[in-house]
Design a protein around this motif. Sequence first.
Motif, PDB file in Angstrom:
ATOM      1  N   MET A  42       0.837  -1.158   0.000  1.00  0.00           N
ATOM      2  CA  MET A  42       0.000   0.000   0.000  1.00  0.00           C
ATOM      3  C   MET A  42       0.896   1.239   0.000  1.00  0.00           C
ATOM      4  SD  MET A  42      -3.114   0.805   2.672  1.00  0.00           S
ATOM      5  CE  MET A  42      -3.228  -0.899   3.097  1.00  0.00           C
ATOM      6  N   ARG A  43       0.609   2.151  -0.920  1.00  0.00           N
ATOM      7  CA  ARG A  43       1.386   3.399  -0.991  1.00  0.00           C
ATOM      8  C   ARG A  43       0.430   4.559  -1.154  1.00  0.00           C
ATOM      9  NH1 ARG A  43       5.753   3.267  -5.238  1.00  0.00           N
ATOM     10  NH2 ARG A  43       5.661   5.479  -4.775  1.00  0.00           N
ATOM     11  N   PHE A  44       0.773   5.673  -0.518  1.00  0.00           N
ATOM     12  CA  PHE A  44      -0.050   6.868  -0.592  1.00  0.00           C
ATOM     13  C   PHE A  44       0.814   8.085  -0.894  1.00  0.00           C
ATOM     14  CE2 PHE A  44      -2.294   3.999   2.234  1.00  0.00           C
ATOM     15  CZ  PHE A  44      -3.546   3.986   1.667  1.00  0.00           C
ATOM     16  N   GLU A  45       0.234   9.053  -1.580  1.00  0.00           N
ATOM     17  CA  GLU A  45       0.891  10.330  -1.840  1.00  0.00           C
ATOM     18  C   GLU A  45      -0.142  11.437  -1.714  1.00  0.00           C
ATOM     19  OE1 GLU A  45       3.102  10.443  -5.494  1.00  0.00           O
ATOM     20  OE2 GLU A  45       4.130   8.566  -5.033  1.00  0.00           O
ATOM     21  N   GLU A  46       0.356  12.638  -1.486  1.00  0.00           N
ATOM     22  CA  GLU A  46      -0.514  13.795  -1.292  1.00  0.00           C
ATOM     23  C   GLU A  46       0.107  14.989  -2.000  1.00  0.00           C
ATOM     24  OE1 GLU A  46      -1.402  16.622   2.567  1.00  0.00           O
ATOM     25  OE2 GLU A  46      -0.863  14.538   2.895  1.00  0.00           O
ATOM     26  N   CYS A  47      -0.746  15.846  -2.578  1.00  0.00           N
ATOM     27  CA  CYS A  47      -0.258  17.074  -3.197  1.00  0.00           C
ATOM     28  C   CYS A  47      -1.388  18.101  -3.198  1.00  0.00           C
ATOM     29  CB  CYS A  47       0.252  16.829  -4.612  1.00  0.00           C
ATOM     30  SG  CYS A  47      -1.013  16.328  -5.782  1.00  0.00           S
ATOM     31  N   ILE A  67      -5.094  16.796  -2.866  1.00  0.00           N
ATOM     32  CA  ILE A  67      -5.312  15.509  -3.523  1.00  0.00           C
ATOM     33  C   ILE A  67      -4.565  14.420  -2.755  1.00  0.00           C
ATOM     34  CG2 ILE A  67      -4.897  14.185  -5.627  1.00  0.00           C
ATOM     35  CD1 ILE A  67      -4.958  16.927  -7.117  1.00  0.00           C
ATOM     36  N   PHE A  68      -5.279  13.345  -2.447  1.00  0.00           N
ATOM     37  CA  PHE A  68      -4.688  12.165  -1.838  1.00  0.00           C
ATOM     38  C   PHE A  68      -4.878  11.021  -2.823  1.00  0.00           C
ATOM     39  CE2 PHE A  68      -6.339  14.815   1.563  1.00  0.00           C
ATOM     40  CZ  PHE A  68      -5.271  14.893   2.444  1.00  0.00           C
ATOM     41  N   VAL A  69      -3.796  10.337  -3.157  1.00  0.00           N
ATOM     42  CA  VAL A  69      -3.891   9.186  -4.057  1.00  0.00           C
ATOM     43  C   VAL A  69      -3.269   7.979  -3.373  1.00  0.00           C
ATOM     44  CG1 VAL A  69      -3.934  10.520  -6.190  1.00  0.00           C
ATOM     45  CG2 VAL A  69      -1.753   9.771  -5.278  1.00  0.00           C
ATOM     46  N   GLY A  70      -3.736   6.810  -3.757  1.00  0.00           N
ATOM     47  CA  GLY A  70      -3.212   5.598  -3.167  1.00  0.00           C
ATOM     48  C   GLY A  70      -3.145   4.463  -4.164  1.00  0.00           C
ATOM     49  N   ALA A  71      -2.214   3.576  -3.913  1.00  0.00           N
ATOM     50  CA  ALA A  71      -2.100   2.323  -4.657  1.00  0.00           C
ATOM     51  C   ALA A  71      -2.294   1.215  -3.627  1.00  0.00           C
ATOM     52  CB  ALA A  71      -0.741   2.203  -5.328  1.00  0.00           C
ATOM     53  N   LEU A  72      -3.392   0.478  -3.766  1.00  0.00           N
ATOM     54  CA  LEU A  72      -3.747  -0.555  -2.802  1.00  0.00           C
ATOM     55  C   LEU A  72      -3.576  -1.923  -3.434  1.00  0.00           C
ATOM     56  CD1 LEU A  72      -7.114   1.168  -1.916  1.00  0.00           C
ATOM     57  CD2 LEU A  72      -4.991   1.386  -0.644  1.00  0.00           C
ATOM     58  N   GLU A  73      -3.080  -2.874  -2.656  1.00  0.00           N
ATOM     59  CA  GLU A  73      -2.950  -4.224  -3.174  1.00  0.00           C
ATOM     60  C   GLU A  73      -4.329  -4.720  -3.604  1.00  0.00           C
ATOM     61  OE1 GLU A  73      -1.680  -3.385  -0.164  1.00  0.00           O
ATOM     62  OE2 GLU A  73       0.473  -3.568  -0.459  1.00  0.00           O
ATOM     63  N   ALA A  74      -4.403  -5.251  -4.789  1.00  0.00           N
ATOM     64  CA  ALA A  74      -5.689  -5.717  -5.327  1.00  0.00           C
ATOM     65  C   ALA A  74      -6.167  -6.936  -4.542  1.00  0.00           C
ATOM     66  CB  ALA A  74      -5.541  -6.071  -6.803  1.00  0.00           C
ATOM     67  N   PRO A  75      -7.448  -6.955  -4.200  1.00  0.00           N
ATOM     68  CA  PRO A  75      -7.970  -8.130  -3.497  1.00  0.00           C
ATOM     69  C   PRO A  75      -7.997  -9.344  -4.426  1.00  0.00           C
ATOM     70  CG  PRO A  75      -9.738  -6.590  -4.009  1.00  0.00           C
ATOM     71  CD  PRO A  75      -8.453  -5.946  -4.435  1.00  0.00           C
ATOM     72  N   PRO A  97       0.017  -3.271 -12.834  1.00  0.00           N
ATOM     73  CA  PRO A  97       1.072  -4.199 -12.415  1.00  0.00           C
ATOM     74  C   PRO A  97       1.944  -3.653 -11.280  1.00  0.00           C
ATOM     75  CG  PRO A  97       1.269  -3.672 -14.774  1.00  0.00           C
ATOM     76  CD  PRO A  97       0.125  -2.900 -14.238  1.00  0.00           C
ATOM     77  N   THR A  98       2.097  -2.315 -11.207  1.00  0.00           N
ATOM     78  CA  THR A  98       2.949  -1.739 -10.161  1.00  0.00           C
ATOM     79  C   THR A  98       2.205  -0.631  -9.422  1.00  0.00           C
ATOM     80  OG1 THR A  98       3.901   0.002 -11.555  1.00  0.00           O
ATOM     81  CG2 THR A  98       5.021  -2.155 -11.575  1.00  0.00           C
ATOM     82  N   ALA A  99       2.659  -0.370  -8.207  1.00  0.00           N
ATOM     83  CA  ALA A  99       2.087   0.716  -7.409  1.00  0.00           C
ATOM     84  C   ALA A  99       2.317   2.063  -8.093  1.00  0.00           C
ATOM     85  CB  ALA A  99       2.701   0.718  -6.014  1.00  0.00           C
ATOM     86  N   GLU A 100       3.457   2.238  -8.719  1.00  0.00           N
ATOM     87  CA  GLU A 100       3.777   3.499  -9.396  1.00  0.00           C
ATOM     88  C   GLU A 100       2.787   3.805 -10.516  1.00  0.00           C
ATOM     89  OE1 GLU A 100       6.082   1.075  -8.783  1.00  0.00           O
ATOM     90  OE2 GLU A 100       7.039   2.113  -7.102  1.00  0.00           O
ATOM     91  N   GLU A 101       2.397   2.786 -11.271  1.00  0.00           N
ATOM     92  CA  GLU A 101       1.431   2.987 -12.353  1.00  0.00           C
ATOM     93  C   GLU A 101       0.052   3.347 -11.804  1.00  0.00           C
ATOM     94  OE1 GLU A 101       2.249   0.244 -16.054  1.00  0.00           O
ATOM     95  OE2 GLU A 101       2.676  -0.857 -14.191  1.00  0.00           O
ATOM     96  N   ALA A 102      -0.351   2.708 -10.727  1.00  0.00           N
ATOM     97  CA  ALA A 102      -1.641   3.018 -10.109  1.00  0.00           C
ATOM     98  C   ALA A 102      -1.641   4.448  -9.572  1.00  0.00           C
ATOM     99  CB  ALA A 102      -1.949   2.023  -8.995  1.00  0.00           C
ATOM    100  N   ALA A 154       0.265   6.968 -10.592  1.00  0.00           N
ATOM    101  CA  ALA A 154       0.324   7.894 -11.729  1.00  0.00           C
ATOM    102  C   ALA A 154      -1.062   8.078 -12.340  1.00  0.00           C
ATOM    103  CB  ALA A 154       1.310   7.396 -12.776  1.00  0.00           C
ATOM    104  N   TYR A 155      -1.825   7.000 -12.487  1.00  0.00           N
ATOM    105  CA  TYR A 155      -3.179   7.109 -13.038  1.00  0.00           C
ATOM    106  C   TYR A 155      -4.062   7.950 -12.117  1.00  0.00           C
ATOM    107  CZ  TYR A 155      -7.844   6.107 -14.628  1.00  0.00           C
ATOM    108  OH  TYR A 155      -9.136   6.256 -15.067  1.00  0.00           O
ATOM    109  N   ALA A 156      -4.009   7.684 -10.820  1.00  0.00           N
ATOM    110  CA  ALA A 156      -4.841   8.419  -9.863  1.00  0.00           C
ATOM    111  C   ALA A 156      -4.490   9.908  -9.873  1.00  0.00           C
ATOM    112  CB  ALA A 156      -4.673   7.835  -8.465  1.00  0.00           C
ATOM    113  N   LYS A 157      -3.206  10.231  -9.909  1.00  0.00           N
ATOM    114  CA  LYS A 157      -2.785  11.646  -9.947  1.00  0.00           C
ATOM    115  C   LYS A 157      -3.271  12.331 -11.218  1.00  0.00           C
ATOM    116  CE  LYS A 157       1.538  10.780  -7.985  1.00  0.00           C
ATOM    117  NZ  LYS A 157       2.981  10.979  -7.982  1.00  0.00           N
ATOM    118  N   ALA A 158      -3.132  11.665 -12.337  1.00  0.00           N
ATOM    119  CA  ALA A 158      -3.571  12.250 -13.609  1.00  0.00           C
ATOM    120  C   ALA A 158      -5.078  12.482 -13.601  1.00  0.00           C
ATOM    121  CB  ALA A 158      -3.173  11.342 -14.773  1.00  0.00           C
ATOM    122  N   ARG A 159      -5.832  11.545 -13.093  1.00  0.00           N
ATOM    123  CA  ARG A 159      -7.290  11.685 -13.022  1.00  0.00           C
ATOM    124  C   ARG A 159      -7.683  12.851 -12.118  1.00  0.00           C
ATOM    125  NH1 ARG A 159     -11.956  12.197 -14.258  1.00  0.00           N
ATOM    126  NH2 ARG A 159     -13.638  10.959 -13.423  1.00  0.00           N
TER     127      ARG A 159
END
Length: 84
Positions: A1-6, A13-21, A58-63, A65-70
Amino acid sequence: MRFEECVEGEYRIFVGALEAPRGEGYIAALIVNRLVCAPGGRNEAFRDESLACGYRWPTAEEALAYAKARAREMVRTRSHALSC
């Protein structure tokens, strides 16, 4: 699980990459809060804990990046989803 804020304009904006269930990869999550809110109003403007219908990146970084762009797209276009 990774989170970023800006901060983008009038929004935090808070974005996160969560392990897929039940599987590999990460799903993207997004929360947009207003920095300035009307008295008695809600700070949270938008929340989606499973962006792109739960697509697995596939990676937390890609998730992330998508959330930030959205989120940035929503803020820059002043999407109706952010209105009070």
